[in-house]
Structures are given as C-alpha cells and as structure tokens.
Design an enzyme around this catalytic site. Sequence first.
Site, PDB file in Angstrom:
ATOM      1  N   ALA A  64       0.857  -1.177   0.000  1.00 13.15           N
ATOM      2  CA  ALA A  64       0.000   0.000   0.000  1.00 13.15           C
ATOM      3  C   ALA A  64       0.897   1.231   0.000  1.00 13.15           C
ATOM      4  O   ALA A  64       2.065   1.147   0.385  1.00 13.15           O
ATOM      5  CB  ALA A  64      -0.873  -0.012   1.256  1.00 13.15           C
ATOM      6  N   GLY A 107       0.759  -4.887   0.775  1.00 11.54           N
ATOM      7  CA  GLY A 107      -0.459  -5.019  -0.026  1.00 11.54           C
ATOM      8  C   GLY A 107      -0.195  -5.660  -1.382  1.00 11.54           C
ATOM      9  O   GLY A 107      -1.085  -6.296  -1.960  1.00 11.54           O
ATOM     10  N   GLU A 110      -0.327  -9.230  -0.699  1.00 10.55           N
ATOM     11  CA  GLU A 110      -1.728  -9.609  -0.466  1.00 10.55           C
ATOM     12  C   GLU A 110      -2.494  -9.730  -1.787  1.00 10.55           C
ATOM     13  O   GLU A 110      -3.328 -10.621  -1.954  1.00 10.55           O
ATOM     14  CB  GLU A 110      -2.396  -8.582   0.453  1.00 10.55           C
ATOM     15  CG  GLU A 110      -1.787  -8.610   1.843  1.00 10.55           C
ATOM     16  CD  GLU A 110      -2.407  -7.587   2.778  1.00 10.55           C
ATOM     17  OE1 GLU A 110      -2.124  -6.391   2.591  1.00 10.55           O
ATOM     18  OE2 GLU A 110      -3.161  -7.977   3.675  1.00 10.55           O
ATOM     19  N   GLU A 130       4.997  -5.109   7.122  1.00 10.96           N
ATOM     20  CA  GLU A 130       4.254  -4.090   7.869  1.00 10.96           C
ATOM     21  C   GLU A 130       4.731  -3.961   9.309  1.00 10.96           C
ATOM     22  O   GLU A 130       4.654  -2.884   9.905  1.00 10.96           O
ATOM     23  CB  GLU A 130       2.754  -4.404   7.845  1.00 10.96           C
ATOM     24  CG  GLU A 130       2.063  -4.139   6.516  1.00 10.96           C
ATOM     25  CD  GLU A 130       2.114  -5.312   5.558  1.00 10.96           C
ATOM     26  OE1 GLU A 130       2.922  -6.253   5.766  1.00 10.96           O
ATOM     27  OE2 GLU A 130       1.344  -5.301   4.585  1.00 10.96           O
TER      28      GLU A 130
HETATM   29  N1  CO8 Z   1       4.593   3.344  -0.505  1.00 10.21           N
HETATM   30  C1  CO8 Z   1       4.999   4.523  -0.995  1.00 10.21           C
HETATM   31  N2  CO8 Z   1       6.191   4.702  -1.584  1.00 10.21           N
HETATM   32  C2  CO8 Z   1       7.010   3.638  -1.666  1.00 10.21           C
HETATM   33  C3  CO8 Z   1       6.652   2.376  -1.164  1.00 10.21           C
HETATM   34  C4  CO8 Z   1       5.373   2.238  -0.567  1.00 10.21           C
HETATM   35  N3  CO8 Z   1       4.914   1.075  -0.099  1.00 10.21           N
HETATM   36  N4  CO8 Z   1       7.671   1.521  -1.395  1.00 10.21           N
HETATM   37  C5  CO8 Z   1       8.616   2.230  -2.015  1.00 10.21           C
HETATM   38  N5  CO8 Z   1       8.229   3.491  -2.181  1.00 10.21           N
HETATM   39  C6  CO8 Z   1       8.972   4.587  -2.795  1.00 10.21           C
HETATM   40  C7  CO8 Z   1      10.101   5.069  -1.903  1.00 10.21           C
HETATM   41  O1  CO8 Z   1       9.632   5.985  -0.923  1.00 10.21           O
HETATM   42  C8  CO8 Z   1      11.027   5.687  -2.915  1.00 10.21           C
HETATM   43  O2  CO8 Z   1      10.530   6.972  -3.267  1.00 10.21           O
HETATM   44  P1  CO8 Z   1      11.563   8.219  -3.397  1.00 10.21           P
HETATM   45  O3  CO8 Z   1      12.438   7.842  -4.556  1.00 10.21           O
HETATM   46  O4  CO8 Z   1      10.658   9.359  -3.667  1.00 10.21           O
HETATM   47  O5  CO8 Z   1      12.317   8.277  -2.088  1.00 10.21           O
HETATM   48  C9  CO8 Z   1      10.840   4.794  -4.150  1.00 10.21           C
HETATM   49  O6  CO8 Z   1       9.614   4.109  -3.974  1.00 10.21           O
HETATM   50  C10 CO8 Z   1      11.933   3.762  -4.248  1.00 10.21           C
HETATM   51  O7  CO8 Z   1      12.020   3.103  -3.002  1.00 10.21           O
HETATM   52  P2  CO8 Z   1      13.404   2.941  -2.193  1.00 10.21           P
HETATM   53  O8  CO8 Z   1      14.305   4.100  -2.443  1.00 10.21           O
HETATM   54  O9  CO8 Z   1      13.062   2.626  -0.780  1.00 10.21           O
HETATM   55  O10 CO8 Z   1      13.977   1.663  -2.975  1.00 10.21           O
HETATM   56  P3  CO8 Z   1      14.924   0.507  -2.434  1.00 10.21           P
HETATM   57  O11 CO8 Z   1      15.225  -0.316  -3.639  1.00 10.21           O
HETATM   58  O12 CO8 Z   1      16.044   1.063  -1.608  1.00 10.21           O
HETATM   59  O13 CO8 Z   1      13.988  -0.346  -1.427  1.00 10.21           O
HETATM   60  C11 CO8 Z   1      11.985  -1.491  -0.776  1.00 10.21           C
HETATM   61  C12 CO8 Z   1      12.884  -1.031  -1.936  1.00 10.21           C
HETATM   62  C13 CO8 Z   1      12.697  -2.536   0.076  1.00 10.21           C
HETATM   63  C14 CO8 Z   1      10.755  -2.110  -1.420  1.00 10.21           C
HETATM   64  C15 CO8 Z   1      11.613  -0.283   0.102  1.00 10.21           C
HETATM   65  O14 CO8 Z   1      11.120   0.741  -0.747  1.00 10.21           O
HETATM   66  C16 CO8 Z   1      10.539  -0.575   1.109  1.00 10.21           C
HETATM   67  O15 CO8 Z   1      10.818  -1.140   2.149  1.00 10.21           O
HETATM   68  N6  CO8 Z   1       9.287  -0.157   0.793  1.00 10.21           N
HETATM   69  C17 CO8 Z   1       8.184  -0.306   1.730  1.00 10.21           C
HETATM   70  C18 CO8 Z   1       7.681  -1.731   1.783  1.00 10.21           C
HETATM   71  C19 CO8 Z   1       6.580  -1.828   2.798  1.00 10.21           C
HETATM   72  O16 CO8 Z   1       6.752  -1.572   3.982  1.00 10.21           O
HETATM   73  N7  CO8 Z   1       5.379  -2.228   2.327  1.00 10.21           N
HETATM   74  C20 CO8 Z   1       4.205  -2.348   3.183  1.00 10.21           C
HETATM   75  C21 CO8 Z   1       3.394  -1.083   3.112  1.00 10.21           C
HETATM   76  S1  CO8 Z   1       2.024  -1.101   4.263  1.00 10.21           S
HETATM   77  C22 CO8 Z   1       0.893  -2.117   3.479  1.00 10.21           C
HETATM   78  O17 CO8 Z   1       1.073  -2.575   2.392  1.00 10.21           O
HETATM   79  C23 CO8 Z   1      -0.403  -2.374   4.266  1.00 10.21           C
HETATM   80  C24 CO8 Z   1      -1.474  -2.961   3.389  1.00 10.21           C
HETATM   81  C25 CO8 Z   1      -2.812  -2.683   4.010  1.00 10.21           C
HETATM   82  C26 CO8 Z   1      -3.952  -3.195   3.126  1.00 10.21           C
HETATM   83  C27 CO8 Z   1      -5.315  -2.923   3.707  1.00 10.21           C
HETATM   84  C28 CO8 Z   1      -5.869  -1.579   3.239  1.00 10.21           C
HETATM   85  C29 CO8 Z   1      -7.361  -1.489   3.219  1.00 10.21           C
END
Ligand code: CO8
Length: 256
Positions: A64, A107, A110, A130
């Site tokens: 998400a 997400g 999921e 998460e």
């Molecule tokens: N949301 C928003 N932006 C994101 C997300 C995300 N989930 N993941 C990555 N990005 C963005 C980063 O902020 C970054 O943006 P910017 O260049 O502007 O800084 C860009 O994408 C690239 O990301 P990274 O620089 O972090 O790239 P890396 O290659 O270093 O790392 C990762 C990649 C490991 C994937 C890292 O980005 C990461 O950990 N992302 C978050 C993963 C995460 O925690 N996901 C869970 C999110 S919560 C969720 O999904 C709950 C679901 C609920 C569903 C129910 C709803 C009704």
Amino acid sequence: MSSMLITEAGEGLFHARLNRPEAHNALNTALLQALSEAFARADDDPSIRVILISGTGEHFAAGADINEIADKTEAEGADDVRKTYWRQLQSVRKPVIAAVEGYCLGGGCELALSADLCVAADDASFGQPEIRLGLIPGAGGLQRLADRLGKARAMRLALLGERISGATAYDWGLVSHRADRGEAVTTARSLAEKLVKAAPLAVEASKAAVLKATEDRLNDGLDWERRAFERLLSSQDKIEGITAFREKRRPTFTGQ
Ligand code: CO8
C-alpha cells in the site's frame, strides 16, 4: 483509464499492469480503485475468460502507499473506501493470474496471494514487512500466509518481516509456478492461454469450489485482521515506523 494502470484485452485475456514504477508500483487509492473497477468490468465481460495482473518496471508492488497511511487514524481506516476496492478485487469470479517480478511486499503480496495462480520469478521478493512500520497487513495477508505456509513459516514472515525469494515461495507452496527472472509474464500468459480454451462454466465452478475449501473458512480471521490493522493506524508506533521509513532510519518502538 488512469495511466497508473495499463490495461489491454484480447483473445479472452484481460491484462492489467500496475504502473507507478517511481514508487515500486505502491498501491495508492487511485490505483486500487482503477484496478478494482477494471477487474469488475473484466469479470462482467463475456469475451474475457482470464485476468492477468503484473507490474510495469522491475517490480510487482511494494505494498500500500505508505504516504497515504501515514496520517490515517483508526476512525478513518474504518471508513476507508479502499476496503471496498479490496473486497471487489478479491471477489472476482473468473480466474486471476498474478505474474510477479521483483518486490511483492505488503499489499502487493496480499494482491498476489489473492490471485488463483501466481507465477513468481525466482529472484522475486515476497514479504509482509508491515511489522517494521508498527502495522500488520489488513487485506488478508496473514490469514493467507498462515493457511498456506503453516504457523512456523508464517510467523517468520509476520513477526520478523522476513522476505523470501520467488524460488522459496514456490518451494514453500505459497505460489503455484516459478519462472526465470524476466519470464513471469510470459509463463503466466501461457497458463492464461490454456484457461482461455477451457470450459468457462467449469473453470468458474472449479475456482469457487477451491475457494470454498480454502478461503471461506478464513472469513472470521480476515475481519479480525482488518480490524487490528485499523486499530494500529492510531498508534504512536505506526507514526514512528512510517517516520523512520521516510527518514531512512531504524524505528524505535515503545508499544504505544
Ligand atoms: N509506498 C509509498 N512509496 C514507496 C513504497 C510504498 N509502499 N515503497 C517504495 N516506495 C517509494 C520510496 O519511498 C522511494 O521513493 P523516493 O524515490 O521518492 O524516495 C521509491 O519508492 C523507491 O524506493 P526505495 O528508495 O526505498 O527503494 P529501495 O530499492 O532502496 O527499497 C523497498 C525497496 C525494500 C521495497 C523499500 O522501498 C521498502 O521497504 N518499501 C516499503 C515496503 C513496505 O513496507 N510495504 C508495506 C506497506 S504497508 C501495506 O502494504 C499495508 C497494506 C494494508 C492493506 C489494507 C488496506 C485497506
């Protein structure tokens, strides 16, 4: 159609591609809405037999959109329109195939776990991270992980936020097929071709029958997980987890 979602249809196949490569295809509300509406249309379109979902760029989806969750409270979570979109996505009658390359997290995981068949590239990365944000999944991720992997392995992903490769996901029975890196969509398309030629009524009934055995009994858990996710939205730990993610540092959690 939003350019966040690229769709094409032909020869019985509807293919939707998540298209926010700058955010690793994170599922923001607009993308989720476009996807659920596209799935609903494809489900109702008699010329479509199979739905395929994949990402553009190198990744499937990193979850998400964290920026949208950042300021959400429990009350807002309870009213969240995204619940409706998730419900629509997860109640399609026609077979859905996910083709996963790269990150398939939160997400995104999921969404892939909700598909009926999932082709994972060997070096794809699956996980529910998460917990690192002070949250849990909310769209059934933990129910489906526990159902498919059993307690021991599900706990590794749930509590430790471990990520597993596509090859491991296949070995553990989390996904139905594996592919070489870069080949997930091609493999998924060849599976789709078989399904396009299969008897539509029997395909739909087969899907429904398997889901009765695997998904129907998860309903209590799905509701519980969603409510727990909503409660955590108002926690200090969630604020700290997301702030730390944005500041690219380790979070310090206090249990509040
Ligand atoms: N949301 C928003 N932006 C994101 C997300 C995300 N989930 N993941 C990555 N990005 C963005 C980063 O902020 C970054 O943006 P910017 O260049 O502007 O800084 C860009 O994408 C690239 O990301 P990274 O620089 O972090 O790239 P890396 O290659 O270093 O790392 C990762 C990649 C490991 C994937 C890292 O980005 C990461 O950990 N992302 C978050 C993963 C995460 O925690 N996901 C869970 C999110 S919560 C969720 O999904 C709950 C679901 C609920 C569903 C129910 C709803 C009704």
